[in-house]
Design a protein around this motif. Structure first.
Motif, PDB file in Angstrom:
ATOM      1  N   TYR A 111      -0.084  25.511  16.081  1.00 19.21           N
ATOM      2  CA  TYR A 111       0.964  26.077  15.234  1.00 19.21           C
ATOM      3  C   TYR A 111       1.733  27.225  15.892  1.00 19.21           C
ATOM      4  O   TYR A 111       2.643  27.766  15.290  1.00 19.21           O
ATOM      5  CB  TYR A 111       0.357  26.555  13.920  1.00 19.21           C
ATOM      6  CG  TYR A 111      -0.292  25.438  13.159  1.00 19.21           C
ATOM      7  CD1 TYR A 111       0.461  24.403  12.628  1.00 19.21           C
ATOM      8  CD2 TYR A 111      -1.673  25.402  12.985  1.00 19.21           C
ATOM      9  CE1 TYR A 111      -0.131  23.371  11.948  1.00 19.21           C
ATOM     10  CE2 TYR A 111      -2.276  24.371  12.295  1.00 19.21           C
ATOM     11  CZ  TYR A 111      -1.498  23.362  11.773  1.00 19.21           C
ATOM     12  OH  TYR A 111      -2.095  22.324  11.099  1.00 19.21           O
ATOM     13  N   GLY A 112       1.360  27.618  17.100  1.00 19.33           N
ATOM     14  CA  GLY A 112       2.062  28.700  17.788  1.00 19.33           C
ATOM     15  C   GLY A 112       1.847  30.040  17.112  1.00 19.33           C
ATOM     16  O   GLY A 112       2.793  30.781  16.850  1.00 19.33           O
ATOM     17  N   LEU A 113       0.597  30.392  16.848  1.00 20.01           N
ATOM     18  CA  LEU A 113       0.263  31.622  16.137  1.00 20.01           C
ATOM     19  C   LEU A 113       0.102  32.799  17.096  1.00 20.01           C
ATOM     20  O   LEU A 113       0.197  32.654  18.306  1.00 20.01           O
ATOM     21  CB  LEU A 113      -1.035  31.420  15.349  1.00 20.01           C
ATOM     22  CG  LEU A 113      -1.037  30.266  14.346  1.00 20.01           C
ATOM     23  CD1 LEU A 113      -2.411  30.115  13.721  1.00 20.01           C
ATOM     24  CD2 LEU A 113       0.028  30.477  13.284  1.00 20.01           C
ATOM     25  N   ILE A 114      -0.175  33.960  16.530  1.00 21.91           N
ATOM     26  CA  ILE A 114      -0.431  35.176  17.301  1.00 21.91           C
ATOM     27  C   ILE A 114      -1.940  35.356  17.411  1.00 21.91           C
ATOM     28  O   ILE A 114      -2.659  35.242  16.418  1.00 21.91           O
ATOM     29  CB  ILE A 114       0.207  36.395  16.615  1.00 21.91           C
ATOM     30  CG1 ILE A 114       1.723  36.230  16.583  1.00 21.91           C
ATOM     31  CG2 ILE A 114      -0.183  37.676  17.323  1.00 21.91           C
ATOM     32  CD1 ILE A 114       2.433  37.290  15.778  1.00 21.91           C
ATOM     33  N   ASP A 115      -2.418  35.658  18.617  1.00 13.71           N
ATOM     34  CA  ASP A 115      -3.855  35.833  18.849  1.00 13.71           C
ATOM     35  C   ASP A 115      -4.041  36.709  20.084  1.00 13.71           C
ATOM     36  O   ASP A 115      -3.089  37.021  20.794  1.00 13.71           O
ATOM     37  CB  ASP A 115      -4.520  34.476  19.058  1.00 13.71           C
ATOM     38  CG  ASP A 115      -6.030  34.534  18.922  1.00 13.71           C
ATOM     39  OD1 ASP A 115      -6.550  35.523  18.355  1.00 13.71           O
ATOM     40  OD2 ASP A 115      -6.698  33.587  19.377  1.00 13.71           O
ATOM     41  N   LYS A 116      -5.273  37.092  20.348  1.00 13.93           N
ATOM     42  CA  LYS A 116      -5.614  37.860  21.541  1.00 13.93           C
ATOM     43  C   LYS A 116      -6.087  36.894  22.619  1.00 13.93           C
ATOM     44  O   LYS A 116      -6.877  35.995  22.351  1.00 13.93           O
ATOM     45  CB  LYS A 116      -6.715  38.862  21.231  1.00 13.93           C
ATOM     46  CG  LYS A 116      -6.307  39.943  20.257  1.00 13.93           C
ATOM     47  CD  LYS A 116      -7.483  40.882  20.013  1.00 13.93           C
ATOM     48  CE  LYS A 116      -7.186  41.893  18.950  1.00 13.93           C
ATOM     49  NZ  LYS A 116      -6.074  42.759  19.208  1.00 13.93           N
ATOM     50  N   ALA A 117      -5.625  37.086  23.843  1.00 11.46           N
ATOM     51  CA  ALA A 117      -6.032  36.212  24.949  1.00 11.46           C
ATOM     52  C   ALA A 117      -7.491  36.453  25.316  1.00 11.46           C
ATOM     53  O   ALA A 117      -8.201  35.524  25.707  1.00 11.46           O
ATOM     54  CB  ALA A 117      -5.130  36.434  26.151  1.00 11.46           C
TER      55      ALA A 117
END
Length: 152
Positions: A111-117
């Protein structure tokens, strides 16, 4: 695409209703396995269901890293294996999903979300890479497998 899937579902509903439960279970299992293989092949090819290539990885600063640096490693190599991509099929439904911690990774990319690598890093907006999805070839495959099973 969903219109074609709904049309296929409406067309097959009457035929599937006439099958015995064991035959329906066997059919859904074989369709599920074929769909999982199709998804795995698409992940190997690094393609979205619409045929476009996955968005490339962002370049990282690897100057401080010691030793060999692997480049051009394809994304989702382990994610596509059967141990992470589970198939659940019964007479009424077929689902292919990811399990465990990789489910979160797959969801972020899907979904192209925001997360920490990585732990302690800042938030990153990931590009949308549809790992699971139907292609036109998948719908044709579903129809052909259904017709083949009914012809037996």
């Amino acid at each position: 695409m969903t219109d074609r899937l709904e049309a296929l579902e409406d067309w097959a509903a009457g035929l599937l209703g006439q099958l015995e439960p064991t035959s329906r279970n066997r059919l859904s299992r074989s369709i599920g396995q074929a769909l999982r293989r199709s998804q795995q092949q698409r992940i190997i090819a690094q393609r979205n269901p619409d045929g476009s290539a996955y968005a490339p990885r962002k370049q990282r600063n690897l100057r401080g890293k010691q030793g060999r640096v692997k480049r051009k490693v394809k994304m989702f190599q382990k994610l596509r294996t059967a141990s992470f991509m589970k198939l659940h099929a019964d007479g009424n439904a077929i689902s292919i999903s990811f399990i465990g911690r990789v489910a979160r990774i797959a969801k972020v990319h899907q979904y192209g979300l925001i997360d920490k690598a990585e732990a302690g890093a800042s938030d990153i907006q990931y590009e949308r890479r549809e790992i699971l999805g139907f292609t036109a070839a998948d719908l044709t495959l579903l129809r052909d497998l259904l017709l083949l099973h009914l012809a037996k």
